[in-house]
Design a protein around this motif. Structure first.
Motif, short mmCIF file in Angstrom:
data_model
loop_
_atom_site.label_atom_id
_atom_site.label_comp_id
_atom_site.label_asym_id
_atom_site.label_seq_id
_atom_site.Cartn_x
_atom_site.Cartn_y
_atom_site.Cartn_z
N THR A 199 -40.59 -18.26 -60.11
CA THR A 199 -39.81 -18.87 -59.36
C THR A 199 -38.24 -18.53 -59.55
N ASP A 200 -38.19 -18.03 -60.32
CA ASP A 200 -36.46 -17.45 -60.45
C ASP A 200 -36.32 -15.97 -59.82
N VAL A 201 -35.63 -16.01 -59.17
CA VAL A 201 -35.56 -14.47 -58.34
C VAL A 201 -35.02 -13.46 -59.10
N ILE A 235 -29.82 -11.33 -57.07
CA ILE A 235 -30.46 -10.19 -57.69
C ILE A 235 -29.84 -9.15 -58.35
N SER A 271 -41.40 -5.66 -55.81
CA SER A 271 -41.18 -7.36 -55.75
C SER A 271 -41.01 -7.55 -54.11
N LEU A 313 -40.03 -10.66 -52.13
CA LEU A 313 -39.23 -11.91 -52.14
C LEU A 313 -39.76 -12.61 -50.80
N ILE A 318 -29.56 -14.25 -51.89
CA ILE A 318 -30.41 -13.63 -52.71
C ILE A 318 -29.89 -12.17 -53.27
N THR A 320 -37.62 -12.96 -46.58
CA THR A 320 -37.29 -14.25 -46.45
C THR A 320 -36.56 -14.53 -44.91
N TRP A 330 -41.90 -13.64 -55.38
CA TRP A 330 -40.96 -14.97 -55.43
C TRP A 330 -40.80 -15.78 -54.14
N ALA A 390 -37.78 -12.28 -60.90
CA ALA A 390 -38.84 -11.67 -60.09
C ALA A 390 -38.41 -9.92 -59.72
N HIS A 437 -40.02 -20.03 -52.43
CA HIS A 437 -39.60 -21.51 -52.84
C HIS A 437 -40.95 -22.34 -52.86
#
Lengths: 289, 289
Positions: free
Chosen positions: B55-57, B83, B7, B9, B79, B71, B34, B60, B36
Protein backbone atom coordinates in the motif's frame (compact mmCIF):
# COMPACT_ATOMS: atom_id res chain seq x y z
CA UNK A 1 -57.53 -11.79 -37.71
CA UNK A 2 -56.76 -14.30 -40.43
CA UNK A 3 -54.17 -12.89 -42.80
CA UNK A 4 -54.64 -14.51 -46.22
CA UNK A 5 -52.47 -12.21 -48.31
CA UNK A 6 -49.96 -9.57 -47.28
CA UNK A 7 -48.19 -7.20 -49.68
CA UNK A 8 -44.67 -6.11 -48.81
CA UNK A 9 -43.71 -2.99 -50.73
CA UNK A 10 -39.93 -2.75 -50.69
CA UNK A 11 -38.01 -5.94 -49.94
CA UNK A 12 -34.86 -4.71 -48.20
CA UNK A 13 -33.73 -5.58 -44.70
CA UNK A 14 -37.03 -4.61 -43.06
CA UNK A 15 -39.42 -5.83 -45.77
CA UNK A 16 -37.52 -9.11 -46.09
CA UNK A 17 -37.47 -9.60 -42.32
CA UNK A 18 -41.24 -9.01 -42.14
CA UNK A 19 -41.74 -11.70 -44.78
CA UNK A 20 -39.57 -14.20 -42.91
CA UNK A 21 -41.16 -13.33 -39.56
CA UNK A 22 -44.72 -13.73 -40.91
CA UNK A 23 -43.72 -17.02 -42.49
CA UNK A 24 -42.37 -18.34 -39.20
CA UNK A 25 -45.45 -17.09 -37.26
CA UNK A 26 -48.26 -18.33 -39.48
CA UNK A 27 -48.83 -20.75 -42.34
CA UNK A 28 -51.15 -20.28 -45.28
CA UNK A 29 -50.49 -16.59 -45.86
CA UNK A 30 -49.52 -15.47 -49.34
CA UNK A 31 -46.72 -12.93 -49.34
CA UNK A 32 -46.58 -10.64 -52.38
CA UNK A 33 -43.55 -8.44 -52.97
CA UNK A 34 -42.98 -5.26 -54.92
CA UNK A 35 -39.85 -3.20 -55.47
CA UNK A 36 -37.73 -1.33 -57.97
CA UNK A 37 -34.87 -3.81 -58.18
CA UNK A 38 -35.79 -7.12 -59.77
CA UNK A 39 -32.63 -8.63 -58.30
CA UNK A 40 -33.77 -7.94 -54.73
CA UNK A 41 -37.24 -9.30 -55.49
CA UNK A 42 -35.76 -12.54 -56.85
CA UNK A 43 -33.46 -12.80 -53.84
CA UNK A 44 -36.40 -12.24 -51.47
CA UNK A 45 -38.30 -15.01 -53.26
CA UNK A 46 -35.31 -17.35 -53.02
CA UNK A 47 -34.92 -16.93 -49.26
CA UNK A 48 -38.68 -17.36 -48.76
CA UNK A 49 -39.41 -13.79 -47.66
CA UNK A 50 -42.07 -13.51 -50.40
CA UNK A 51 -43.99 -16.08 -52.48
CA UNK A 52 -44.24 -13.97 -55.63
CA UNK A 53 -43.74 -10.42 -56.81
CA UNK A 54 -45.03 -7.74 -59.16
CA UNK A 55 -43.15 -4.86 -60.67
CA UNK A 56 -46.37 -2.87 -60.88
CA UNK A 57 -47.35 -1.61 -57.43
CA UNK A 58 -51.12 -1.59 -58.02
CA UNK A 59 -51.01 -5.28 -59.04
CA UNK A 60 -48.89 -6.04 -55.95
CA UNK A 61 -51.63 -4.85 -53.56
CA UNK A 62 -54.66 -6.29 -55.37
CA UNK A 63 -56.57 -8.74 -53.18
CA UNK A 64 -54.43 -8.22 -50.07
CA UNK A 65 -55.66 -7.98 -46.45
CA UNK A 66 -52.64 -5.95 -45.44
CA UNK A 67 -50.12 -3.75 -47.25
CA UNK A 68 -46.85 -2.81 -45.51
CA UNK A 69 -44.81 0.08 -46.92
CA UNK A 70 -41.12 -0.73 -46.43
CA UNK A 71 -39.55 1.73 -48.88
CA UNK A 72 -37.73 4.98 -47.93
CA UNK A 73 -40.05 7.57 -46.35
CA UNK A 74 -39.58 9.92 -49.30
CA UNK A 75 -41.43 7.44 -51.58
CA UNK A 76 -44.54 6.94 -49.39
CA UNK A 77 -46.79 9.64 -50.83
CA UNK A 78 -46.26 8.52 -54.39
CA UNK A 79 -46.89 4.86 -53.52
CA UNK A 80 -50.06 5.65 -51.51
CA UNK A 81 -51.38 7.62 -54.50
CA UNK A 82 -50.70 4.71 -56.83
CA UNK A 83 -52.16 1.95 -54.67
CA UNK A 84 -55.28 3.82 -53.47
CA UNK A 85 -57.53 2.74 -56.38
CA UNK A 86 -56.34 -0.90 -56.23
CA UNK A 87 -56.88 -1.62 -52.49
CA UNK A 88 -59.67 -3.88 -51.25
CA UNK A 89 -62.27 -1.88 -49.29
CA UNK A 90 -61.27 -3.50 -45.98
CA UNK A 91 -57.53 -3.70 -46.69
CA UNK A 92 -55.30 -2.51 -43.86
CA UNK A 93 -52.29 -0.37 -44.70
CA UNK A 94 -49.25 0.36 -42.53
CA UNK A 95 -45.62 1.35 -42.95
CA UNK A 96 -42.27 0.99 -41.21
CA UNK A 97 -40.98 4.54 -41.71
CA UNK A 98 -38.83 6.41 -39.20
CA UNK A 99 -40.91 9.60 -39.44
CA UNK A 100 -44.68 9.68 -38.94
CA UNK A 101 -46.22 13.13 -39.52
CA UNK A 102 -45.73 13.09 -43.28
CA UNK A 103 -47.02 9.56 -43.90
CA UNK A 104 -50.14 10.15 -41.76
CA UNK A 105 -50.83 13.31 -43.78
CA UNK A 106 -50.23 11.56 -47.11
CA UNK A 107 -52.46 8.64 -46.15
CA UNK A 108 -55.29 11.00 -45.16
CA UNK A 109 -54.92 12.72 -48.50
CA UNK A 110 -54.79 9.66 -50.77
CA UNK A 111 -56.67 6.97 -48.82
CA UNK A 112 -59.11 9.27 -46.97
CA UNK A 113 -59.16 10.25 -43.29
CA UNK A 114 -61.19 7.21 -42.24
CA UNK A 115 -59.15 4.68 -44.19
CA UNK A 116 -57.68 1.63 -42.49
CA UNK A 117 -54.24 3.20 -42.39
CA UNK A 118 -52.26 2.92 -39.14
CA UNK A 119 -48.74 4.32 -39.21
CA UNK A 120 -46.12 2.13 -37.50
CA UNK A 121 -42.49 2.48 -36.57
CA UNK A 122 -40.88 -0.80 -35.54
CA UNK A 123 -37.65 0.18 -33.73
CA UNK A 124 -35.58 -2.55 -35.30
CA UNK A 125 -33.01 -2.52 -38.01
CA UNK A 126 -29.37 -2.69 -38.72
CA UNK A 127 -26.62 -0.73 -40.43
CA UNK A 128 -26.57 -3.65 -42.87
CA UNK A 129 -28.48 -3.06 -46.09
CA UNK A 130 -30.52 -5.39 -48.25
CA UNK A 131 -32.68 -8.46 -48.10
CA UNK A 132 -29.62 -10.72 -47.68
CA UNK A 133 -29.43 -9.54 -44.05
CA UNK A 134 -33.15 -10.17 -43.40
CA UNK A 135 -33.89 -12.19 -40.24
CA UNK A 136 -37.12 -13.75 -38.98
CA UNK A 137 -36.28 -12.63 -35.43
CA UNK A 138 -35.42 -8.99 -36.21
CA UNK A 139 -38.55 -7.76 -34.42
CA UNK A 140 -38.55 -10.11 -31.43
CA UNK A 141 -38.96 -8.16 -28.15
CA UNK A 142 -38.31 -4.86 -29.92
CA UNK A 143 -40.59 -1.84 -29.58
CA UNK A 144 -43.16 -0.82 -32.21
CA UNK A 145 -44.61 2.69 -32.05
CA UNK A 146 -48.09 3.14 -33.54
CA UNK A 147 -49.25 6.68 -34.34
CA UNK A 148 -52.94 6.40 -35.26
CA UNK A 149 -54.66 9.65 -36.27
CA UNK A 150 -57.76 10.83 -34.41
CA UNK A 151 -60.11 9.48 -37.07
CA UNK A 152 -58.41 6.13 -37.64
CA UNK A 153 -61.01 3.34 -37.10
CA UNK A 154 -60.28 1.56 -33.75
CA UNK A 155 -60.59 -1.90 -35.33
CA UNK A 156 -57.78 -1.00 -37.76
CA UNK A 157 -55.54 0.06 -34.88
CA UNK A 158 -56.36 -3.17 -33.07
CA UNK A 159 -55.55 -5.32 -36.09
CA UNK A 160 -52.25 -3.59 -36.87
CA UNK A 161 -51.33 -3.97 -33.22
CA UNK A 162 -52.07 -7.71 -33.46
CA UNK A 163 -49.91 -7.95 -36.56
CA UNK A 164 -46.79 -6.55 -34.87
CA UNK A 165 -47.48 -8.55 -31.70
CA UNK A 166 -47.59 -11.66 -33.87
CA UNK A 167 -44.00 -10.80 -34.92
CA UNK A 168 -43.00 -10.57 -31.25
CA UNK A 169 -43.08 -6.80 -30.77
CA UNK A 170 -44.03 -4.66 -27.78
CA UNK A 171 -46.46 -1.85 -28.70
CA UNK A 172 -46.77 1.76 -27.60
CA UNK A 173 -48.95 4.56 -29.00
CA UNK A 174 -47.81 8.12 -29.61
CA UNK A 175 -49.17 11.00 -31.65
CA UNK A 176 -47.31 11.52 -34.95
CA UNK A 177 -45.98 14.82 -33.55
CA UNK A 178 -44.66 13.28 -30.33
CA UNK A 179 -43.09 10.46 -32.32
CA UNK A 180 -41.18 12.74 -34.65
CA UNK A 181 -39.98 14.96 -31.82
CA UNK A 182 -38.67 12.13 -29.65
CA UNK A 183 -37.15 10.19 -32.53
CA UNK A 184 -35.24 13.30 -33.62
CA UNK A 185 -33.46 13.18 -30.26
CA UNK A 186 -33.00 9.45 -29.78
CA UNK A 187 -32.41 8.26 -33.35
CA UNK A 188 -31.97 10.94 -36.02
CA UNK A 189 -29.54 13.06 -33.99
CA UNK A 190 -27.29 10.07 -33.11
CA UNK A 191 -27.18 9.23 -36.81
CA UNK A 192 -26.02 12.74 -37.75
CA UNK A 193 -23.44 12.72 -34.93
CA UNK A 194 -22.03 9.34 -35.93
CA UNK A 195 -21.64 10.57 -39.53
CA UNK A 196 -20.16 13.91 -38.39
CA UNK A 197 -17.66 12.05 -36.22
CA UNK A 198 -16.43 10.10 -39.24
CA UNK A 199 -16.57 13.15 -41.55
CA UNK A 200 -14.33 15.33 -39.33
CA UNK A 201 -11.49 12.79 -38.99
CA UNK A 202 -8.13 13.01 -40.73
CA UNK A 203 -6.84 9.75 -42.15
CA UNK A 204 -3.96 9.87 -39.66
CA UNK A 205 -6.39 9.85 -36.75
CA UNK A 206 -8.54 7.11 -38.30
CA UNK A 207 -5.48 4.83 -38.23
CA UNK A 208 -5.68 4.91 -34.45
CA UNK A 209 -9.38 4.06 -34.14
CA UNK A 210 -10.20 1.49 -31.49
CA UNK A 211 -13.37 -0.49 -30.81
CA UNK A 212 -14.87 2.54 -29.02
CA UNK A 213 -14.79 4.61 -32.20
CA UNK A 214 -16.20 1.74 -34.25
CA UNK A 215 -19.14 1.32 -31.87
CA UNK A 216 -19.83 5.05 -31.62
CA UNK A 217 -19.99 5.35 -35.41
CA UNK A 218 -21.69 2.02 -36.24
CA UNK A 219 -24.99 3.60 -37.27
CA UNK A 220 -23.16 5.93 -39.67
CA UNK A 221 -22.86 2.85 -41.89
CA UNK A 222 -26.58 3.10 -42.74
CA UNK A 223 -27.88 3.77 -46.24
CA UNK A 224 -27.35 7.44 -47.21
CA UNK A 225 -30.39 7.64 -49.49
CA UNK A 226 -32.72 6.22 -46.90
CA UNK A 227 -31.38 8.43 -44.10
CA UNK A 228 -31.37 11.57 -46.23
CA UNK A 229 -35.16 11.14 -46.58
CA UNK A 230 -35.64 10.66 -42.84
CA UNK A 231 -33.50 13.61 -41.80
CA UNK A 232 -35.06 16.02 -44.30
CA UNK A 233 -38.60 14.87 -43.46
CA UNK A 234 -37.93 15.63 -39.77
CA UNK A 235 -35.77 18.71 -40.39
CA UNK A 236 -37.61 20.98 -37.94
CA UNK A 237 -37.32 18.64 -34.94
CA UNK A 238 -33.82 17.53 -35.87
CA UNK A 239 -32.70 21.15 -36.14
CA UNK A 240 -33.92 21.66 -32.57
CA UNK A 241 -32.10 18.50 -31.39
CA UNK A 242 -28.88 19.66 -33.04
CA UNK A 243 -29.18 23.04 -31.31
CA UNK A 244 -29.54 21.37 -27.93
CA UNK A 245 -26.58 19.09 -28.65
CA UNK A 246 -24.54 22.15 -29.66
CA UNK A 247 -25.36 23.69 -26.27
CA UNK A 248 -23.92 20.61 -24.56
CA UNK A 249 -20.76 20.95 -26.64
CA UNK A 250 -20.47 24.63 -25.75
CA UNK A 251 -20.91 23.71 -22.09
CA UNK A 252 -18.05 21.18 -22.25
CA UNK A 253 -15.82 23.66 -24.11
CA UNK A 254 -16.43 26.13 -21.34
CA UNK A 255 -15.54 23.56 -18.63
CA UNK A 256 -12.35 22.64 -20.49
CA UNK A 257 -11.31 26.29 -20.76
CA UNK A 258 -11.93 26.86 -17.07
CA UNK A 259 -10.34 23.48 -16.16
CA UNK A 260 -13.44 22.90 -14.05
CA UNK A 261 -12.69 19.41 -12.72
CA UNK A 262 -15.67 19.07 -10.44
CA UNK A 263 -18.43 20.06 -12.87
CA UNK A 264 -16.89 18.04 -15.71
CA UNK A 265 -16.63 14.91 -13.57
CA UNK A 266 -20.26 15.28 -12.43
CA UNK A 267 -21.41 15.77 -16.03
CA UNK A 268 -19.54 12.65 -17.16
CA UNK A 269 -20.64 10.56 -14.18
CA UNK A 270 -24.29 11.57 -14.60
CA UNK A 271 -24.21 10.52 -18.26
CA UNK A 272 -22.53 7.21 -17.33
CA UNK A 273 -25.15 6.50 -14.64
CA UNK A 274 -28.04 7.39 -16.92
CA UNK A 275 -26.75 5.11 -19.65
CA UNK A 276 -26.17 2.28 -17.16
CA UNK A 277 -29.80 2.59 -16.02
CA UNK A 278 -31.00 2.58 -19.61
CA UNK A 279 -28.96 -0.51 -20.43
CA UNK A 280 -30.27 -2.32 -17.37
CA UNK A 281 -33.86 -1.53 -18.35
CA UNK A 282 -33.28 -2.65 -21.94
CA UNK A 283 -31.75 -5.95 -20.82
CA UNK A 284 -34.71 -6.50 -18.48
CA UNK A 285 -37.18 -5.83 -21.32
CA UNK A 286 -35.38 -8.28 -23.59
CA UNK A 287 -35.50 -11.03 -20.99
CA UNK A 288 -38.99 -10.53 -19.63
CA UNK A 289 -40.82 -10.98 -22.91
CA UNK B 1 14.84 -9.25 -21.83
CA UNK B 2 14.15 -11.41 -18.80
CA UNK B 3 11.49 -9.82 -16.61
CA UNK B 4 12.01 -10.95 -13.03
CA UNK B 5 9.74 -8.51 -11.25
CA UNK B 6 7.12 -6.13 -12.63
CA UNK B 7 5.23 -3.54 -10.58
CA UNK B 8 1.69 -2.71 -11.59
CA UNK B 9 0.59 0.58 -10.10
CA UNK B 10 -3.20 0.65 -10.18
CA UNK B 11 -4.97 -2.68 -10.51
CA UNK B 12 -8.16 -1.82 -12.38
CA UNK B 13 -9.22 -3.18 -15.74
CA UNK B 14 -5.94 -2.31 -17.50
CA UNK B 15 -3.52 -3.07 -14.65
CA UNK B 16 -5.29 -6.34 -13.90
CA UNK B 17 -5.30 -7.33 -17.58
CA UNK B 18 -1.56 -6.60 -17.83
CA UNK B 19 -0.97 -8.92 -14.86
CA UNK B 20 -3.02 -11.72 -16.38
CA UNK B 21 -1.44 -11.23 -19.82
CA UNK B 22 2.13 -11.30 -18.41
CA UNK B 23 1.23 -14.40 -16.41
CA UNK B 24 -0.03 -16.19 -19.50
CA UNK B 25 3.00 -15.07 -21.58
CA UNK B 26 5.87 -15.90 -19.22
CA UNK B 27 6.49 -17.89 -16.05
CA UNK B 28 8.77 -16.93 -13.18
CA UNK B 29 7.96 -13.25 -13.11
CA UNK B 30 6.92 -11.72 -9.81
CA UNK B 31 4.01 -9.32 -10.16
CA UNK B 32 3.76 -6.66 -7.46
CA UNK B 33 0.64 -4.52 -7.17
CA UNK B 34 -0.10 -1.15 -5.64
CA UNK B 35 -3.29 0.85 -5.39
CA UNK B 36 -5.52 2.91 -3.14
CA UNK B 37 -8.27 0.37 -2.62
CA UNK B 38 -7.22 -2.66 -0.59
CA UNK B 39 -10.32 -4.48 -1.87
CA UNK B 40 -9.15 -4.20 -5.50
CA UNK B 41 -5.63 -5.32 -4.56
CA UNK B 42 -7.02 -8.42 -2.80
CA UNK B 43 -9.28 -9.15 -5.74
CA UNK B 44 -6.33 -8.78 -8.16
CA UNK B 45 -4.35 -11.21 -6.02
CA UNK B 46 -7.23 -13.70 -5.94
CA UNK B 47 -7.59 -13.79 -9.73
CA UNK B 48 -3.83 -14.13 -10.17
CA UNK B 49 -3.23 -10.70 -11.74
CA UNK B 50 -0.61 -9.95 -9.04
CA UNK B 51 1.39 -12.13 -6.64
CA UNK B 52 1.54 -9.62 -3.80
CA UNK B 53 0.87 -5.99 -3.10
CA UNK B 54 2.01 -2.97 -1.11
CA UNK B 55 0.00 0.00 0.00
CA UNK B 56 3.13 2.15 -0.03
CA UNK B 57 4.09 2.98 -3.61
CA UNK B 58 7.87 3.23 -3.03
CA UNK B 59 7.88 -0.28 -1.53
CA UNK B 60 5.85 -1.54 -4.49
CA UNK B 61 8.54 -0.56 -7.03
CA UNK B 62 11.61 -1.62 -5.03
CA UNK B 63 13.65 -4.24 -6.89
CA UNK B 64 11.50 -4.22 -10.04
CA UNK B 65 12.76 -4.42 -13.65
CA UNK B 66 9.65 -2.67 -14.93
CA UNK B 67 7.05 -0.35 -13.44
CA UNK B 68 3.77 0.21 -15.28
CA UNK B 69 1.59 3.17 -14.27
CA UNK B 70 -2.05 2.15 -14.66
CA UNK B 71 -3.74 4.84 -12.56
CA UNK B 72 -5.68 7.86 -13.92
CA UNK B 73 -3.45 10.32 -15.83
CA UNK B 74 -4.04 13.01 -13.21
CA UNK B 75 -2.12 10.93 -10.63
CA UNK B 76 1.03 10.28 -12.72
CA UNK B 77 3.15 13.23 -11.65
CA UNK B 78 2.63 12.57 -7.96
CA UNK B 79 3.42 8.86 -8.35
CA UNK B 80 6.58 9.52 -10.43
CA UNK B 81 7.78 11.90 -7.75
CA UNK B 82 7.20 9.30 -5.03
CA UNK B 83 8.78 6.35 -6.82
CA UNK B 84 11.84 8.18 -8.23
CA UNK B 85 14.12 7.57 -5.20
CA UNK B 86 13.07 3.90 -4.88
CA UNK B 87 13.65 2.73 -8.49
CA UNK B 88 16.55 0.41 -9.42
CA UNK B 89 19.10 2.23 -11.60
CA UNK B 90 18.17 0.18 -14.67
CA UNK B 91 14.45 -0.07 -13.97
CA UNK B 92 12.20 0.66 -16.94
CA UNK B 93 9.09 2.74 -16.41
CA UNK B 94 6.06 3.05 -18.66
CA UNK B 95 2.37 3.95 -18.37
CA UNK B 96 -0.95 3.21 -20.07
CA UNK B 97 -2.37 6.74 -20.03
CA UNK B 98 -4.58 8.18 -22.77
CA UNK B 99 -2.62 11.45 -22.95
CA UNK B 100 1.15 11.63 -23.45
CA UNK B 101 2.55 15.20 -23.34
CA UNK B 102 2.01 15.62 -19.59
CA UNK B 103 3.44 12.26 -18.52
CA UNK B 104 6.55 12.69 -20.70
CA UNK B 105 7.09 16.10 -19.11
CA UNK B 106 6.52 14.80 -15.58
CA UNK B 107 8.90 11.86 -16.15
CA UNK B 108 11.63 14.19 -17.43
CA UNK B 109 11.16 16.32 -14.36
CA UNK B 110 11.14 13.59 -11.70
CA UNK B 111 13.13 10.75 -13.27
CA UNK B 112 15.49 12.87 -15.39
CA UNK B 113 15.53 13.38 -19.18
CA UNK B 114 17.68 10.31 -19.83
CA UNK B 115 15.75 7.99 -17.56
CA UNK B 116 14.42 4.67 -18.83
CA UNK B 117 10.93 6.06 -19.15
CA UNK B 118 8.99 5.28 -22.35
CA UNK B 119 5.41 6.52 -22.48
CA UNK B 120 2.89 4.02 -23.90
CA UNK B 121 -0.75 4.08 -24.85
CA UNK B 122 -2.20 0.64 -25.46
CA UNK B 123 -5.46 1.24 -27.38
CA UNK B 124 -7.43 -1.34 -25.48
CA UNK B 125 -10.02 -1.07 -22.80
CA UNK B 126 -13.66 -1.28 -22.06
CA UNK B 127 -16.48 0.77 -20.64
CA UNK B 128 -16.42 -1.79 -17.83
CA UNK B 129 -14.56 -0.72 -14.70
CA UNK B 130 -12.47 -2.68 -12.25
CA UNK B 131 -10.20 -5.66 -12.00
CA UNK B 132 -13.15 -8.08 -12.13
CA UNK B 133 -13.35 -7.38 -15.88
CA UNK B 134 -9.59 -7.93 -16.45
CA UNK B 135 -8.77 -10.31 -19.31
CA UNK B 136 -5.46 -11.90 -20.34
CA UNK B 137 -6.33 -11.28 -24.02
CA UNK B 138 -7.35 -7.63 -23.72
CA UNK B 139 -4.25 -6.51 -25.67
CA UNK B 140 -4.11 -9.22 -28.32
CA UNK B 141 -3.77 -7.70 -31.82
CA UNK B 142 -4.56 -4.22 -30.51
CA UNK B 143 -2.40 -1.17 -31.23
CA UNK B 144 0.10 0.28 -28.75
CA UNK B 145 1.40 3.80 -29.37
CA UNK B 146 4.85 4.59 -27.95
CA UNK B 147 5.85 8.23 -27.61
CA UNK B 148 9.55 8.24 -26.64
CA UNK B 149 11.12 11.65 -26.07
CA UNK B 150 14.18 12.73 -28.06
CA UNK B 151 16.57 11.83 -25.26
CA UNK B 152 15.01 8.52 -24.25
CA UNK B 153 17.71 5.80 -24.41
CA UNK B 154 17.09 3.55 -27.48
CA UNK B 155 17.53 0.35 -25.45
CA UNK B 156 14.69 1.44 -23.17
CA UNK B 157 12.42 2.02 -26.18
CA UNK B 158 13.38 -1.37 -27.54
CA UNK B 159 12.62 -3.15 -24.27
CA UNK B 160 9.26 -1.47 -23.73
CA UNK B 161 8.38 -2.37 -27.32
CA UNK B 162 9.28 -6.01 -26.57
CA UNK B 163 7.11 -5.92 -23.48
CA UNK B 164 3.95 -4.89 -25.34
CA UNK B 165 4.73 -7.26 -28.21
CA UNK B 166 4.94 -10.06 -25.67
CA UNK B 167 1.32 -9.22 -24.74
CA UNK B 168 0.34 -9.51 -28.42
CA UNK B 169 0.27 -5.83 -29.40
CA UNK B 170 1.17 -4.07 -32.64
CA UNK B 171 3.45 -1.06 -32.08
CA UNK B 172 3.64 2.39 -33.64
CA UNK B 173 5.67 5.42 -32.62
CA UNK B 174 4.38 8.99 -32.50
CA UNK B 175 5.62 12.16 -30.85
CA UNK B 176 3.70 13.04 -27.65
CA UNK B 177 2.26 16.07 -29.48
CA UNK B 178 1.01 14.06 -32.48
CA UNK B 179 -0.44 11.46 -30.14
CA UNK B 180 -2.46 13.96 -28.12
CA UNK B 181 -3.72 15.72 -31.22
CA UNK B 182 -4.92 12.58 -33.00
CA UNK B 183 -6.37 10.99 -29.89
CA UNK B 184 -8.40 14.13 -29.21
CA UNK B 185 -10.18 13.49 -32.54
CA UNK B 186 -10.49 9.72 -32.52
CA UNK B 187 -11.03 9.00 -28.82
CA UNK B 188 -11.59 11.98 -26.53
CA UNK B 189 -14.09 13.72 -28.81
CA UNK B 190 -16.21 10.55 -29.28
CA UNK B 191 -16.29 10.20 -25.51
CA UNK B 192 -17.60 13.74 -25.05
CA UNK B 193 -20.17 13.26 -27.82
CA UNK B 194 -21.45 9.99 -26.38
CA UNK B 195 -21.89 11.65 -22.99
CA UNK B 196 -23.50 14.75 -24.56
CA UNK B 197 -25.93 12.53 -26.45
CA UNK B 198 -27.07 10.94 -23.19
CA UNK B 199 -27.08 14.27 -21.31
CA UNK B 200 -29.39 16.06 -23.77
CA UNK B 201 -32.13 13.38 -23.78
CA UNK B 202 -35.49 13.68 -22.06
CA UNK B 203 -36.64 10.58 -20.22
CA UNK B 204 -39.52 10.28 -22.70
CA UNK B 205 -37.08 9.97 -25.59
CA UNK B 206 -34.83 7.53 -23.70
CA UNK B 207 -37.80 5.14 -23.44
CA UNK B 208 -37.59 4.73 -27.21
CA UNK B 209 -33.86 4.00 -27.43
CA UNK B 210 -32.94 1.14 -29.76
CA UNK B 211 -29.70 -0.77 -30.15
CA UNK B 212 -28.29 2.05 -32.33
CA UNK B 213 -28.48 4.52 -29.45
CA UNK B 214 -26.95 2.00 -27.05
CA UNK B 215 -23.99 1.40 -29.35
CA UNK B 216 -23.45 5.08 -30.09
CA UNK B 217 -23.32 5.88 -26.38
CA UNK B 218 -21.50 2.77 -25.12
CA UNK B 219 -18.27 4.59 -24.31
CA UNK B 220 -20.20 7.15 -22.24
CA UNK B 221 -20.39 4.38 -19.63
CA UNK B 222 -16.69 4.88 -18.84
CA UNK B 223 -15.44 6.07 -15.44
CA UNK B 224 -16.12 9.79 -14.97
CA UNK B 225 -13.10 10.42 -12.74
CA UNK B 226 -10.70 8.77 -15.12
CA UNK B 227 -12.11 10.54 -18.18
CA UNK B 228 -12.27 13.93 -16.48
CA UNK B 229 -8.47 13.69 -16.07
CA UNK B 230 -7.94 12.75 -19.73
CA UNK B 231 -10.20 15.46 -21.15
CA UNK B 232 -8.74 18.23 -18.99
CA UNK B 233 -5.17 17.13 -19.68
CA UNK B 234 -5.85 17.36 -23.42
CA UNK B 235 -8.14 20.41 -23.21
CA UNK B 236 -6.38 22.42 -25.95
CA UNK B 237 -6.55 19.69 -28.62
CA UNK B 238 -10.01 18.57 -27.54
CA UNK B 239 -11.26 22.14 -27.76
CA UNK B 240 -10.08 22.22 -31.36
CA UNK B 241 -11.75 18.87 -32.11
CA UNK B 242 -15.02 20.10 -30.62
CA UNK B 243 -14.86 23.23 -32.78
CA UNK B 244 -14.43 21.16 -35.92
CA UNK B 245 -17.28 18.87 -34.89
CA UNK B 246 -19.45 21.94 -34.30
CA UNK B 247 -18.70 23.06 -37.85
CA UNK B 248 -19.99 19.72 -39.15
CA UNK B 249 -23.17 20.20 -37.11
CA UNK B 250 -23.62 23.72 -38.49
CA UNK B 251 -23.14 22.34 -42.00
CA UNK B 252 -25.89 19.74 -41.50
CA UNK B 253 -28.24 22.34 -39.97
CA UNK B 254 -27.71 24.47 -43.05
CA UNK B 255 -28.47 21.52 -45.38
CA UNK B 256 -31.64 20.71 -43.40
CA UNK B 257 -32.83 24.33 -43.61
CA UNK B 258 -32.22 24.44 -47.35
CA UNK B 259 -33.66 20.90 -47.79
CA UNK B 260 -30.54 20.17 -49.83
CA UNK B 261 -31.14 16.51 -50.68
CA UNK B 262 -28.15 16.00 -52.91
CA UNK B 263 -25.45 17.43 -50.65
CA UNK B 264 -26.91 15.72 -47.57
CA UNK B 265 -27.03 12.33 -49.27
CA UNK B 266 -23.42 12.70 -50.46
CA UNK B 267 -22.30 13.72 -46.97
CA UNK B 268 -24.04 10.69 -45.42
CA UNK B 269 -22.84 8.27 -48.11
CA UNK B 270 -19.23 9.48 -47.83
CA UNK B 271 -19.28 8.91 -44.07
CA UNK B 272 -20.81 5.44 -44.55
CA UNK B 273 -18.16 4.49 -47.13
CA UNK B 274 -15.32 5.78 -44.98
CA UNK B 275 -16.52 3.84 -41.98
CA UNK B 276 -16.96 0.69 -44.09
CA UNK B 277 -13.34 0.98 -45.25
CA UNK B 278 -12.15 1.49 -41.69
CA UNK B 279 -14.07 -1.54 -40.47
CA UNK B 280 -12.68 -3.67 -43.27
CA UNK B 281 -9.13 -2.62 -42.42
CA UNK B 282 -9.67 -3.28 -38.71
CA UNK B 283 -11.05 -6.76 -39.38
CA UNK B 284 -8.05 -7.49 -41.63
CA UNK B 285 -5.63 -6.35 -38.92
CA UNK B 286 -7.35 -8.55 -36.34
CA UNK B 287 -7.07 -11.61 -38.56
CA UNK B 288 -3.60 -11.14 -39.97
CA UNK B 289 -1.75 -11.13 -36.66
Amino acid sequence: MHWRQISILGVGLLGGSIGLAVRSAIGNCKLVGWGHRIESLRRAEEIGAIDSFHTDVASAVTGSDLVVLCTPVGTFEDILKQIAPALNADCLVTDVGSTKRSVVKAAEKWLGPQANFVASHPIAGSDKRGVEFARADLFTNALCILTPASRTPPHAVHQIESFWKMLGMRIIHLSPEEHDQRLADISHLPHVLAAALVAMQDDSALQLAGTGFLDTTRIAGGDGGLWKDILLDNADNLGDSLKRLREQINHVMHLLEKQDQKTLQTWLATAADRRAQLLERKLREMKSE
